[in-house]
Structures are given as structure tokens and as C-alpha cells.
Design a protein around this motif. Structure first.
Motif, PDB file in Angstrom:
ATOM      1  N   CYS A  38       0.847  -1.194   0.000  1.00 23.84           N
ATOM      2  CA  CYS A  38       0.000   0.000   0.000  1.00 23.84           C
ATOM      3  C   CYS A  38       0.884   1.247   0.000  1.00 23.84           C
ATOM      4  O   CYS A  38       1.605   1.496   0.966  1.00 23.84           O
ATOM      5  CB  CYS A  38      -0.907   0.025   1.217  1.00 23.84           C
ATOM      6  SG  CYS A  38      -1.996  -1.411   1.359  1.00 23.84           S
ATOM      7  N   SER A  40       1.231   5.348  -2.216  1.00 17.21           N
ATOM      8  CA  SER A  40       0.754   6.223  -3.280  1.00 17.21           C
ATOM      9  C   SER A  40       1.943   7.001  -3.800  1.00 17.21           C
ATOM     10  O   SER A  40       2.957   7.143  -3.120  1.00 17.21           O
ATOM     11  CB  SER A  40      -0.341   7.178  -2.773  1.00 17.21           C
ATOM     12  OG  SER A  40       0.153   7.995  -1.750  1.00 17.21           O
ATOM     13  N   SER A  42       3.004  10.440  -6.611  1.00 13.76           N
ATOM     14  CA  SER A  42       2.591  11.519  -7.499  1.00 13.76           C
ATOM     15  C   SER A  42       3.833  12.085  -8.168  1.00 13.76           C
ATOM     16  O   SER A  42       4.950  11.974  -7.659  1.00 13.76           O
ATOM     17  CB  SER A  42       1.843  12.606  -6.721  1.00 13.76           C
ATOM     18  OG  SER A  42       2.609  13.054  -5.625  1.00 13.76           O
TER      19      SER A  42
END
Length: 109
Positions: A38, A40, A42
Motif C-alpha cells: 500500500c 501512493s 505523485s
């Protein structure tokens, strides 16, 4: 106050994401309940100037560089942060990787 978790912010070139994600998973970061891997990410632009005595992954000594990077964010148990940071540094291509460990007051609420 003790914090059970922290968030790691890691800046890296896009091509390094698979190796760093694997290092995070294997060292115990990015586990949430019955899930692993898990994280993220950008796209960001990183800026730096390598100084004398450096061996930069990108850029030239004495010149300011601005390159596309990824900012990876992942949750890590505070008790594992040292081993996770060591694993990330082994997988990361930069001579001086930028890794921020930020205490988290609460998670998963």
C-alpha cells in the motif's frame, strides 16, 4: 507522546519505483490490515545542485538541475522505521536520497 506509525515521503526517479516498492514491502512498510504494497505516488519536479565531491545520479557538479521525480508516500510502523530506511537506501539510486519520516497521530480512522 509515542507514535505507533509514521508516514514516509520518498523522492525518486520513476524507474526506481519497482525496486523501492519491493524494498518497502519486504522491510515491513505499506501494510494496512490484510493488505500489503500500500503506497501512493505523485509526479513532482525536484531541484538540486551537486557540490564538489559528489557523484550525482543526475545532473552535473555545480549546475542546478530540475528533473521529474515521483514522491512516494507510505505508512510505516515506527518500530520498523530504521530497517525500512536502510532497505530504501539500498534500493534507491540517489547518492543522498530525500526520505522524510513524519509521525502520524492516527491512522485508519
Amino acid at each position: 507522546m509515542e507514535f505507533a506509525y509514521c508516514k514516509l515521503e520518498i523522492f525518486l526517479p520513476e524507474e526506481a519505483l519497482p525496486a523501492v516498492a519491493r524494498a518497502l514491502r519486504e522491510a515491513g512498510a505499506g501494510h494496512i490490515g490484510k493488505y500489503d504494497s500500500c503506497l501512493s505516488y505523485s509526479r513532482v519536479t525536484g531541484c538540486w545542485r551537486p557540490l564538489e565531491g559528489t557523484s550525482p545520479y543526475l545532473g552535473q557538479v555545480g549546475e542546478i538541475s530540475a528533473e521529474p521525480e515521483l514522491k512516494v508516500e507510505v505508512t510505516c510502523p515506527t518500530e520498523k522505521v530504521d530497517q525500512v530506511l536502510a532497505a530504501v537506501k539500498r534500493a534507491h539510486p540517489y547518492e543522498e536520497p530525500v526520505i522524510n519520516a513524519i509521525p502520524l497521530y492516527r491512522v485508519g480512522i
